[in-house]
Enzyme design. Structure first.
Site, short mmCIF file in Angstrom:
data_model
loop_
_atom_site.label_atom_id
_atom_site.label_comp_id
_atom_site.label_asym_id
_atom_site.label_seq_id
_atom_site.Cartn_x
_atom_site.Cartn_y
_atom_site.Cartn_z
N LYS A 1 21.65 -68.37 -30.42
CA LYS A 1 20.26 -67.88 -30.39
C LYS A 1 20.29 -66.36 -30.31
O LYS A 1 21.12 -65.79 -29.59
CB LYS A 1 19.56 -68.48 -29.17
N SER B 1 12.97 -74.40 -23.28
CA SER B 1 13.24 -73.78 -24.58
C SER B 1 14.47 -74.31 -25.31
O SER B 1 14.60 -74.10 -26.51
CB SER B 1 13.38 -72.27 -24.43
N SER C 1 11.66 -72.36 -27.45
CA SER C 1 11.82 -71.21 -28.32
C SER C 1 13.16 -71.19 -29.08
O SER C 1 13.33 -70.40 -29.99
CB SER C 1 11.71 -69.94 -27.49
#
EC number: 6.3.5.7
Lengths: 534, 510
Positions: free
Chosen positions: A89, A203, A179
């Site tokens: 990420k 997330s 996310s």
């Protein structure tokens, strides 16, 4: 459809293996690390329309893969991850590789160091193929609010979904969840065997659930946060995304442990080399929190929850309803605490040392103000503003202190349940399968976060480990997953139960839509994106 | 009549007095910063001592430096504080170019040490030799980060930032408003400097910014509530501290006497004019939005090795007993010991302790000479310090070693040179440190004339050449004998023993 299904082509066959399987293939010489790396990068490009990646690190990845091949050839692999492609990420720092947090504020920012968890993977010989897309600074539950645009759920490009859809593949697609949507999409779309996400309120688990991958949020403090650009320091944990529980356990074993650069890390409990093959589920007591029968829970999800609970029961586990009375207040407290830490953590982005700097320089204050206005999106700015409001001297007691007190009560609820003899809690991960993008953006980020995080977020308040495992596809052909919550530092036991559950549910492998169509689709999407972007 | 009544009222009220509290920032003497591994050094090239954390790169986390905690605990112990076994860190938010994270990590809620006491002395009386001992309460000592430095280039309208100092450990000491004037505050700070230097926890040089003192000043009439206070900043020496405070007290009294109001504001001391002037100040409006620092667990210190919990390496934690055992002799104890051991005046004990290295020098001389310590102290305070001060040298830079001085004193004590010659020799030694005392005395022919016959001859010459004076003496004015003695001294360049000379002269003129 005459085009062969992706899973049956040899490349995809190799890519859809688990880490355990592909690691064996590497050792057996059935595939080389460089081949594997090339295949993953091709797959990233082939599924470019998903918008899962911000940066593809093809060149360095091939070098790393080359070194892995040298080691494997000489019979000296570094471990189970040597030569395994992974993605990260884009809110984890990677040395000499852009790290943007999907924000204009950090566009082009190149950190001089790597996050501890990234470094640990690199030290094990794993091959970093790219940095994945997210909501700006990880603030969101849909992966729809980053400067690089929304991420598409790979499952909305399977034959099953497309055949039900009457619309254009570019207008009818499901969100990835967020996310860490890019990481989930990368693992789901077979372009990585493993991806790192971050989990503050869900997330990692939310997109993991919506994209049908295994997503582990370890106990707070078990994995180092050094190099993870923070959202809420007291809740953030690096998350692990894989296609099997066994793989997640392998990665956890490598990443866990004290890091002198993160004072909140703890010594990892000793863990055996792999999850037990034989494990008696009859020794386990599964709690079903009654408060998780939340309004808005879809019938598909509820059916899965009941089905899996029944599986546990039939196999001889004790299944028992439990109560977590303060759970209902969790989201609002999370909102306060999250905004406060965001306001504080974001204060460093002033355009002086790094990142975006406004051209307005009439005064230092003016430069700060315009830099921050230009650099942050609405979501971030709104949280900063709220957080600063909550932290004002006159408000502190009313908001921050109250929220902390409630946080303690929520934690106590969970502790009490475990103290009463419960080993794991079984809950849904999300209310339903992934929403269509066009439906999802009808509500603002704040509302969506509140809705989407409802099952995942209390765990972060308490710092407990939780893992989501896909159990079935919904009628729309999108994954539905369930969450298991464990006790502090009992991540291994949690994964042991999750592993058992995974074996029972028989979740299908992804079959991306036909190759030829896929290319057409990719081109179409790319052209469309280009038109929108220009 | 009204005027008279007003005057009577005023004069019946007690006099206004100043009230002074201090906030001291002491830079911790450590090799690395409070939360990072960067080195701490004064005058290093700009931005050469900056770690990723110091520059607030996203994703970096604070890691507490144990040495800084130990320094704060040592300081707390020396100042009679209660050491909090558990203290906490907080974030204090404000935007400033040399505070890169947008907040400072400090200890707002629970500091490392509380409820201490600083005992200090100053001199009163006409000759300023009357020692008065006072004390001031230390509210707390908190650990916090220092900021970087901003340099404003007004011509090019740009600001340059040096982060070398950003993140250096500070101890903030808060002294209660219990002092009444500049002199008291200066004495308290001087004593604090000596304590910190003795502990080695802070170099405490105000000019280099290792010790920064802000004064909270107000005035009121005793018995009434405290007045509105101002905060005086920008003070870079102990002398300026006293001046700034006294100026501010005077200013506030004048404001109130002319029916004005004292504003709650920050003022800067201007060392050129000796005035305090209002600073452009937003602090009154500032809300620091304090928040617990989430990246640092509570800071635990332990009473003894035995109280360290299982599973924690005692070598890795701060143990109070271990630090107590390391406490050096503190200045007040040193002074008492000097007075008691050597019988010197109390005021001299202050001088010995105040000057870095002077006490060691003195004790060294005392040990290598047979002379009384009370004689040695004269040499050290008058001759040595006189010369050092006039050339602005430190004790460690003295060209005369304690050994050499002891040798000189021994020669004077044993009567091989006269005491006036000794002072002359001292100045020669200062100029030519490579020569030994013996060499100088020999080269300049300064040995004492002890030969009776020679002395007789010299005295005879003087008596013979001063018949008038001899007459006066013989008539009973013995004082004039001193003049003859002075002549003998001049003739012999002071190489005679006045007692012997007097005896000979008295005999000759009788």
């Amino acid at each position: 459809m005459s085009a062969p299904s992706a899973a049956f082509r040899p490349a995809a066959a190799m890519l859809s293996l688990s880490i355990r399987e592909v690691s064996q293939a590497l050792r057996d010489g059935r595939v080389s690390a460089t081949e594997l790396c090339r295949k993953c990068i091709d797959q990233i490009q082939r599924t470019h329309y998903l918008n899962a990646f911000i940066t593809i690190t093809g060149e360095t990845a091939m070098e790393q893969a080359q070194r892995a091949d040298n080691r494997i050839r000489t019979g000296k692999p570094l471990g189970p991850l040597d030569g395994i492609p992974f993605s990260v990420k884009d809110n984890f720092c990677t040395e000499n590789i852009k790290t943007t947090c999907a924000s204009k504020m950090l566009k082009g920012y190149v950190p001089p160091f790597s996050a501890t968890v990234v470094q640990k993977l690199l030290d094990q010989g794993a091959v970093l193929v790219g940095k994945t897309n997210l909501d700006e600074f990880a603030m969101g539950a849909g992966s729809t609010d980053g400067v690089f645009g929304p991420i598409r759920n790979p499952w909305s490009y399977t034959t099953l979904y497309r055949e039900q859809s009457t619309e254009d593949p570019d207008s009818d697609w499901a969100i990835s969840g967020g996310s860490s949507g890019g990481s989930a999409a990368a693992v789901a779309a077979l372009s990585s065997f493993l991806a790192l996400g971050s989990d503050t309120g869900g997330s990692t688990r939310n997109p993991g659930s919506l994209c049908g991958v295994v997503a582990l949020k370890p106990t707070y403090g078990l994995l180092s946060r050094h190099g993870l650009i923070p959202l809420v320091n007291s809740m953030d944990v690096p998350g692990i995304m894989t296609r099997s529980v066994h793989d997640a356990a392998t990665v956890l074993r490598i990443l866990q442990g004290r890091d002198e650069r993160d004072s909140t890390t703890v010594q990892a409990p000793s863990t055996p080399p792999s999850l037990p093959e034989h494990f008696d589920i009859r020794d386990i007591c599964v709690g079903i929190p009654k408060e998780y029968h939340a309004p808005g829970l879809s019938t598909d999800t509820l059916a899965q929850w009941s089905r899996v609970a029944a599986m546990f029961e039939q196999a001889g586990a004790r299944v028992q309803e439990v109560s977590l009375p303060h759970t209902q207040h969790s989201i609002v407290c999370y909102h306060v605490l999250c905004c406060c830490e965001v306001a504080s953590n974001m204060a460093r982005f002033d355009g002086l040392e790094y990142g975006h700097r406004s051209t307005i320089d009439s005064s230092t204050d003016a430069m700060y103000a315009t830099t921050r206005h230009e650099g942050f999106n609405n979501v971030v700015r709104r949280r900063i503003l709220s957080g600063n409001y909550f932290l004002l001297k006159s408000n502190y007691e009313r908001y921050f202190v109250k929220a902390q007190q409630m946080r303690r009560l929520i934690t106590e609820d969970l502790k009490n349940v475990f103290r009463s003899g419960i080993d794991v809690l079984l809950t849904p991960t999300t209310l339903s399968d992934a929403a269509r993008y066009t439906d999802f953006i009808q509500e603002d980020n704040r509302t969506r976060s509140a809705q989407e995080d409802v099952f995942t977020q209390p765990v972060n308040m308490a710092g407990l480990p939780a893992v989501t495992v896909p159990t079935a596809l919904s009628r729309r052909g999108l994954p539905i997953s369930l969450q298991l919550i464990g006790q502090t530092l009992q991540d291994w036991k949690l994964l042991t139960v999750a592993h058992w559950m995974e074996q029972q549910v028989n979740f299908p492998m992804i079959h991306l839509h036909g190759d030829s169509d896929e290319r057409k689709l990719d081109r179409l999407v790319r052209e469309r994106t280009h038109t929108i972007g220009s | 009549i009204y005027l008279f009544i007003a005057w009577a009222l005023l004069s019946s009220l007690p006099q206004m007095v100043g009230v002074v509290g201090l906030e001291v920032h002491a830079q911790i003497q450590s090799t690395s910063k409070l939360f990072s591994g960067s080195h701490v050094r004064f005058l290093a090239p700009p931005n050469s001592l900056v770690s990723h954390f110091d520059a607030s790169l996203p994703g970096t986390l604070p890691v507490l430096n144990r040495r800084c905690v130990e320094a704060a605990v040592l300081t707390g112990l020396a100042l009679n504080c209660t050491i909090n076994r558990k203290s906490l860190f907080d974030r204090k938010h404000y935007f400033y170019a040399d505070m890169p994270a947008g907040y400072q990590i400090t200890q707002q809620r629970v500091p490392i040490a509380v409820n201490g006491m600083l005992v200090y002395s100053h001199f009163e009386g006409r000759r300023r030799n009357q020692v008065v001992t006072k004390s001031v309460k230390i509210k707390q000592i908190q650990l916090e980060q220092d900021s970087g430095k901003s340099l404003h280039d007004d011509e090019q309208s740009q600001t340059l930032i040096d982060l070398n100092r950003a993140g250096v450990g500070l101890m903030e000491l808060v002294m209660e408003p219990e002092m009444c004037c500049g002199e008291e505050a200066a004495a308290a700070v001087r004593e604090l400097q000596l304590i910190l230097q003795a502990l080695g926890t802070c170099q405490a040089n105000m000019a280099e910014g290792q010790l920064r003192v802000d004064a909270n000043v107000s005035v009121h009439r005793p018995g009434e509530p405290l007045g509105v206070r101002t905060e005086v900043k920008n003070i870079n020496s102990v002398r300026h501290l006293a001046k700034a405070i006294d100026y501010e007290i005077q200013r506030q009294m004048e404001v109130l006497q002319s029916a004005g109001k004292v504003l709650n504001e920050t003022r800067a001391f201007d060392s050129k004019s000796g005035n305090t002037i209002p600073m452009r100040d937003k602090e009154g409006l500032q809300d620091y939005r304090f928040m617990p620092e989430p990246n640092l667990p509570p800071l635990f210190v332990y009473k003894s090795e035995a109280s360290v919990p299982a599973g924690v390496d005692p070598a890795q934690v701060v143990v109070i007993d271990r630090l107590s055992a390391q406490l050096p002799e503190l200045p007040s104890v040193k002074r008492t010991r000097l007075v008691e051991t050597y019988g010197i005046l109390q005021e001299h004990s202050f001088t010995l302790v105040n000057e870095d290295g002077l006490m060691d020098y003195f004790e060294n001389v005392v040990q290598t000479t047979k002379a009384e310590p009370r004689k040695v102290i004269g040499w050290v305070i008058k001759e040595l310090m006189g010369n050092l001060n006039s050339q602005n040298l430190k004790v460690s830079q003295s060209p005369i070693s304690p050994c050499a001085l002891a040798e000189l004193i021994n020669l004077a004590e044993s009567g091989h040179i006269s005491s006036s010659t000794a002072k002359q020799v001292f100045q020669e030694m200062w100029k030519a440190p490579e020569k030994t005392v013996g060499q100088i005395v020999k080269e300049q022919d300064l040995w004492m004339i002890n030969d009776k016959e020679e002395l007789q001859k010299i005295c005879r010459r003087i008596v013979d050449s001063h018949p008038e004076e001899v007459q006066i003496i013989r008539r009973g004015n013995k004082k004039v004998l001193n003049k003859l003695m002075g002549e003998v001294q001049r003739e012999t360049k002071g190489r005679t023993d006045p007692v012997q000379v007097r005896a000979i002269l008295e005999k000759m003129v009788s």
